[in-house]
Design a protein around this motif. Structure first.
Motif, mmCIF file in Angstrom:
data_model
loop_
_atom_site.group_PDB
_atom_site.id
_atom_site.type_symbol
_atom_site.label_atom_id
_atom_site.label_comp_id
_atom_site.label_asym_id
_atom_site.label_seq_id
_atom_site.Cartn_x
_atom_site.Cartn_y
_atom_site.Cartn_z
ATOM 1 N N GLY A 48 -61.069 19.215 10.504
ATOM 2 C CA GLY A 48 -61.323 17.660 10.324
ATOM 3 C C GLY A 48 -62.584 17.412 11.054
ATOM 4 O O GLY A 48 -63.561 17.035 10.656
ATOM 5 N N ILE A 49 -62.718 17.511 12.335
ATOM 6 C CA ILE A 49 -63.718 16.871 13.205
ATOM 7 C C ILE A 49 -65.030 17.920 13.037
ATOM 8 O O ILE A 49 -66.124 17.179 13.004
ATOM 9 C CB ILE A 49 -63.435 17.170 14.812
ATOM 10 N N ASP A 74 -63.301 30.419 10.853
ATOM 11 C CA ASP A 74 -62.134 29.776 10.864
ATOM 12 C C ASP A 74 -60.745 30.596 10.594
ATOM 13 O O ASP A 74 -61.120 31.527 9.734
ATOM 14 C CB ASP A 74 -62.050 28.347 9.970
ATOM 15 N N ASN A 92 -60.605 26.896 4.973
ATOM 16 C CA ASN A 92 -61.517 25.976 5.474
ATOM 17 C C ASN A 92 -62.822 26.515 5.768
ATOM 18 O O ASN A 92 -63.668 25.712 5.684
ATOM 19 C CB ASN A 92 -60.986 25.594 6.930
ATOM 20 N N GLN A 108 -57.941 22.438 21.344
ATOM 21 C CA GLN A 108 -58.057 22.711 22.745
ATOM 22 C C GLN A 108 -57.128 24.015 23.113
ATOM 23 O O GLN A 108 -57.747 24.640 24.059
ATOM 24 C CB GLN A 108 -57.647 21.464 23.731
ATOM 25 N N ARG A 124 -59.310 27.800 22.447
ATOM 26 C CA ARG A 124 -60.928 27.957 22.580
ATOM 27 C C ARG A 124 -61.033 29.348 23.396
ATOM 28 O O ARG A 124 -62.274 29.711 23.273
ATOM 29 C CB ARG A 124 -61.513 26.793 23.606
ATOM 30 N N GLU A 182 -65.610 20.572 21.619
ATOM 31 C CA GLU A 182 -64.887 19.123 21.443
ATOM 32 C C GLU A 182 -64.098 18.825 22.537
ATOM 33 O O GLU A 182 -63.657 19.700 23.494
ATOM 34 C CB GLU A 182 -64.009 19.326 19.989
ATOM 35 N N LYS A 183 -63.739 17.571 22.876
ATOM 36 C CA LYS A 183 -62.926 17.142 23.729
ATOM 37 C C LYS A 183 -61.494 17.451 23.106
ATOM 38 O O LYS A 183 -61.558 17.179 21.979
ATOM 39 C CB LYS A 183 -63.241 15.702 24.256
ATOM 40 N N GLY A 227 -67.614 16.523 23.278
ATOM 41 C CA GLY A 227 -67.652 15.468 22.297
ATOM 42 C C GLY A 227 -66.957 14.080 22.678
ATOM 43 O O GLY A 227 -66.289 13.746 21.782
ATOM 44 N N HIS A 261 -52.144 12.708 14.759
ATOM 45 C CA HIS A 261 -53.034 13.626 14.104
ATOM 46 C C HIS A 261 -52.075 14.140 13.258
ATOM 47 O O HIS A 261 -50.948 14.680 13.436
ATOM 48 C CB HIS A 261 -53.579 14.603 15.120
ATOM 49 N N TRP A 296 -49.813 21.448 15.371
ATOM 50 C CA TRP A 296 -50.538 21.874 16.826
ATOM 51 C C TRP A 296 -50.371 20.436 17.671
ATOM 52 O O TRP A 296 -50.059 20.665 18.848
ATOM 53 C CB TRP A 296 -51.861 22.611 17.002
ATOM 54 N N ASP A 332 -55.348 14.347 24.218
ATOM 55 C CA ASP A 332 -55.885 14.536 23.090
ATOM 56 C C ASP A 332 -57.161 13.102 22.697
ATOM 57 O O ASP A 332 -58.008 13.296 22.172
ATOM 58 C CB ASP A 332 -55.206 14.992 22.121
ATOM 59 N N HIS A 372 -60.483 9.196 25.341
ATOM 60 C CA HIS A 372 -61.716 8.606 24.899
ATOM 61 C C HIS A 372 -61.507 7.377 25.830
ATOM 62 O O HIS A 372 -62.651 7.011 26.355
ATOM 63 C CB HIS A 372 -61.759 8.234 23.506
#
Ligand SMILES: NC(=O)c1ccc[n+]([C@@H]2O[C@H](COP(=O)([O-])OP(=O)(O)OC[C@H]3O[C@@H](n4cnc5c(N)ncnc54)[C@H](O)[C@@H]3O)[C@@H](O)[C@H]2O)c1
Length: 323
Positions: free
Chosen positions: A12-13, A34, A39, A73, A76, A93-94, A120, A153, A157, A170, A174
């Motif tokens: 998605g991101i 991926d 994807n 996350q 990674r 990404e965060k 991110g 989400h 996961w 997650d 922000h």
């Protein structure tokens, strides 16, 4: 210079970043990997990128100037460190991970390489957030209140605590990051997370459905953040900062800013797309070698992660955690 980009993780991101990058003439997405082959294939069709058989191949098989690490996350590994050690600038990404210790070790290596990189925390790029930060320089709020309510989400996961860290780690991360960005460090947290409804509605999940976190700031201010990812009839995210002679309110994820004091009562909405501004800053940083263009680096994002993981531990151990 055309910046050649590889993507690791194309969910998605990653698609959001790709949409933005495709608008830039000095960028070419050249490779993608991926674990979900569909994807990767879809991304390849949309961009012309070559599909690679592994993350390593994205870093090795052809020259890239920048890699976007957009896996979740928990997935990674050492990718940021491998990229940095090979001299490849990266975006990750965060949140940075689900283990503060593992991320601290990576942070040390990344720092030593001096590689250009970004994390991110995209809301920092709102012009409204920047304006709030500027206004708060030299002013000290005594109370901060944050909230984030909304949905979950869709990925499996995300609802597993050991994979995502939960909604605070997650997503409401922000708001934690925005508080830190505009008002300074957080040094102690005390949190309570619960699972009243998920036990019934999502029995296979392991994340809380609601939480509330009290915290102390380095400035001496105190604050709280209340969040839930099970709020079907109300979605919002905001932070309020109260001073003796001012009030600052960042709402709608930071895209709306109100400042009230003895001289003004103004409300502005963001003019910038923060996703575009974030990618633009990174591309410009890669081209110029100027890390200062980037608003969130790995060390800074680690501090936000530490706050959120400490909150998880605080609730589990039913005690306050000093950072
Ligand atoms: N900055 C933001 O506002 C923002 C918004 C959404 C998501 N995110 C973050 O981005 C990350 C990804 O989230 P998402 O929404 O894209 O998730 P997603 O589930 O939609 O996509 C993740 C993708 O990574 C792939 N993947 C998983 N493990 C992999 C591995 N080992 N190697 C390669 N690919 C792998 C999956 O197959 C999937 O395509 C998360 O860390 C999330 O927190 C950030």
């Amino acid at each position: 210079m055309i910046v050649r980009i590889g993507f690791i993780g194309a969910g998605g991101i990653a698609q959001d970043h790709i949409r933005v990058l495709k608008k830039m003439e000095d960028v070419k997405i050249v490779s993608v990997f991926d674990v979900n082959a569909d994807n990767a294939r879809r991304t390849s069709e949309a961009t012309g990128a070559l599909v690679m058989d592994s993350a390593d191949q994205v870093l090795d098989k052809q020259r890239i100037d920048l890699v976007f690490i957009c896996t979740p996350q928990f997935a990674r590994g050492e990718l940021e460190v491998v990229a940095a050690s090979r001299g490849i600038p990266f975006f990750v990404e965060k949140p940075l991970g689900v283990s503060a210790e593992a991320v601290r070790q990576k942070a040390k290596i990344i720092r030593e390489t001096g590689i250009i990189h970004a994390v991110g925390y995209v809301l920092r790029y709102y012009d409204t957030v920047r304006q709030a930060k500027q206004y708060l320089e030299g002013r000290r709020p005594h109370l901060i209140q944050g909230t984030r309510f909304g949905g979950s989400h869709p990925a499996k996961w995300w609802k597993q605590l050991e994979m995502s860290g939960g909604h605070l780690v997650d997503t409401a991360t922000h708001q934690v990051d925005m508080i830190r960005y505009v008002a300074g460090g957080i040094n102690k947290v005390q949190a309570a997370f619960g699972r009243v409804s998920f036990d019934r509605t999502e029995p296979e999940s392991t994340i809380p459905d609601a939480g509330t976190i009290n915290f102390f700031m380095d400035s001496g201010a105190v604050g709280s953040l209340t969040e839930s990812c099970l709020s079907p009839f109300h979605a919002s995210s905001e932070i309020k900062l109260f001073g003796p002679d001012f009030f600052v309110h960042l709402s709608h994820n930071g895209s709306h800013l109100t400042i009230i004091d003895n001289e003004r009562n103004l409300t502005v909405t963001a003019e910038l797309d923060p996703g575009y501004a974030q990618c633009r800053a990174l591309i410009d940083a890669v081209k110029s070698g100027n890390q200062a263009l980037i608003l969130c680096d790995y060390d800074d994002a680690l501090k936000t992660l530490e706050v959120t993981l400490a909150a998880n531990r605080s609730s589990e151990e039913r005690t306050g955690i000093v950072l």
